[in-house]
Design a protein around this motif. Structure first.
Motif, short mmCIF file in Angstrom:
data_model
loop_
_atom_site.label_atom_id
_atom_site.label_comp_id
_atom_site.label_asym_id
_atom_site.label_seq_id
_atom_site.Cartn_x
_atom_site.Cartn_y
_atom_site.Cartn_z
N MET A 165 19.36 -0.29 -39.25
CA MET A 165 19.47 1.11 -39.67
C MET A 165 18.78 1.26 -41.02
N LEU A 198 25.71 5.09 -30.07
CA LEU A 198 25.55 3.80 -30.73
C LEU A 198 26.82 2.98 -30.62
N LEU A 200 28.69 0.24 -32.99
CA LEU A 200 28.66 -0.28 -34.35
C LEU A 200 29.84 -1.22 -34.59
N ILE A 235 17.21 4.15 -36.52
CA ILE A 235 17.30 2.77 -36.04
C ILE A 235 15.90 2.33 -35.65
N LEU A 258 24.94 -2.96 -36.64
CA LEU A 258 24.55 -2.64 -35.27
C LEU A 258 24.97 -3.74 -34.32
N ALA A 261 21.91 -6.02 -31.89
CA ALA A 261 20.71 -5.67 -32.64
C ALA A 261 19.51 -6.53 -32.28
#
Length: 296
Positions: A165, A198, A200, A235, A258, A261
């Motif tokens: 991010m 998303l 997280l 992102i 994330l 990722a």
């Protein structure tokens, strides 16, 4: 029965989009090219091309025959080259799809060198962030970023990569620097249309988060520009923006927040595709554009 020359002429008609252009490319008369096509269709008892005064279009049978016959011819040429029966030139048409940021940041700056090395190889790029079905969209190669879900593709990893991010200093100055995942509720995002949901990591717990956007954009290069301009948090692949991070145009936000990722860059081909010199030289070219040691 049809001959190898008939197959080569059929491929030339398709790739040059017409009989006259194919005749010029092969050094033949248009009448000879038309005769070879008619001979091939008669031998196969099917129509391969629909044609009128303006354009040609492959029939469903022609599309299938073009894909398979083209791959077989490429393999034959490569076999001839390996035994010294054919020159060293890499020829033909290679269809490649990849995301805009891979093309603009990595491929375009070095494409001239590749063209000089392989002047007889034609490249047809489909540049898009949308998912492309390689088989249905008749692509020879796909460069894809992220985790692979399709097991029906042959894959080779080009480079390790991760998504992070980030936001611009101007955005952080205006809206503040988020220090927890909960702080993100007060912030805006710039996203690709399919990026708004998303996952997280908040204190060891995985939370689903819906990004608040003023607008979405369907091009990854434009999304980077929007983030740099201060429109919101984005992102991005680390290797796509590492220069922007190093030069202060973007700042990483909430490192390691994330989920999933990891986003390697892959070189993909259809499962049933044959190994050809044109795909191999393009793989080596793509591999040379990336260096390991990227953030993971």
């Amino acid at each position: 029965m049809y001959s190898l020359c008939d197959l080569e002429t059929f491929i030339a008609i398709v790739e040059n989009q017409g009989v006259v252009a194919a005749a010029k490319a092969q050094g033949l008369s248009p009448a000879t090219v038309s005769h070879r096509l008619s001979k091939l269709e008669k031998a196969l008892s099917t129509v391969l091309l629909f044609r009128d005064s303006r354009r040609i279009r492959l029939s469903p049978a022609g599309e299938l025959f073009y894909q398979r016959a083209g791959a077989i011819l490429e393999a034959l040429y490569d076999a001839e080259h390996q035994i010294g029966a054919r020159g060293s030139a890499v020829t033909g048409l290679l269809r490649v799809t990849m995301p805009p940021w891979v093309f603009s940041k990595f491929v375009m700056p070095e494409l001239g060198h590749f063209e000089q090395q392989y002047p007889d190889l034609k490249l047809d790029f489909m540049i898009t962030d949308q998912f492309v079905n390689i088989v249905d969209d008749a692509q020879d190669v796909a460069i894809r970023v992220g985790q692979l879900a399709d097991s029906n593709l042959l894959s080779r990893k080009l480079v390790s990569n991760s998504r992070i991010m980030c936001a611009s200093p101007s955005y952080v100055e205006k809206y503040g620097l988020p220090r927890t995942v909960s702080d993100l509720k007060a912030h805006y995002w710039v996203c690709l249309p399919w990026q708004r949901q998303l996952k997280l990591n908040e204190g060891g717990q995985i939370v689903n988060y819906n990004a608040r956007t003023r607008f979405t954009v369907s091009n990854s290069d434009n999304m980077t520009q929007a983030a740099i301009a201060g429109h919101g948090i984005a992102i991005k692949s680390y290797i796509a923006i590492k220069d922007d991070l190093a030069e202060g145009r973007l700042i990483e936000i909430l490192p390691n927040s994330l989920v999933d990722a990891d986003a390697p860059v892959w070189f993909l081909k259809p499962q049933n595709s044959l190994v050809t010199r044109k795909t191999e030289v393009f793989y080596e070219f793509m591999k040379s554009l990336f260096t390991e040691g990227t953030k993971t």
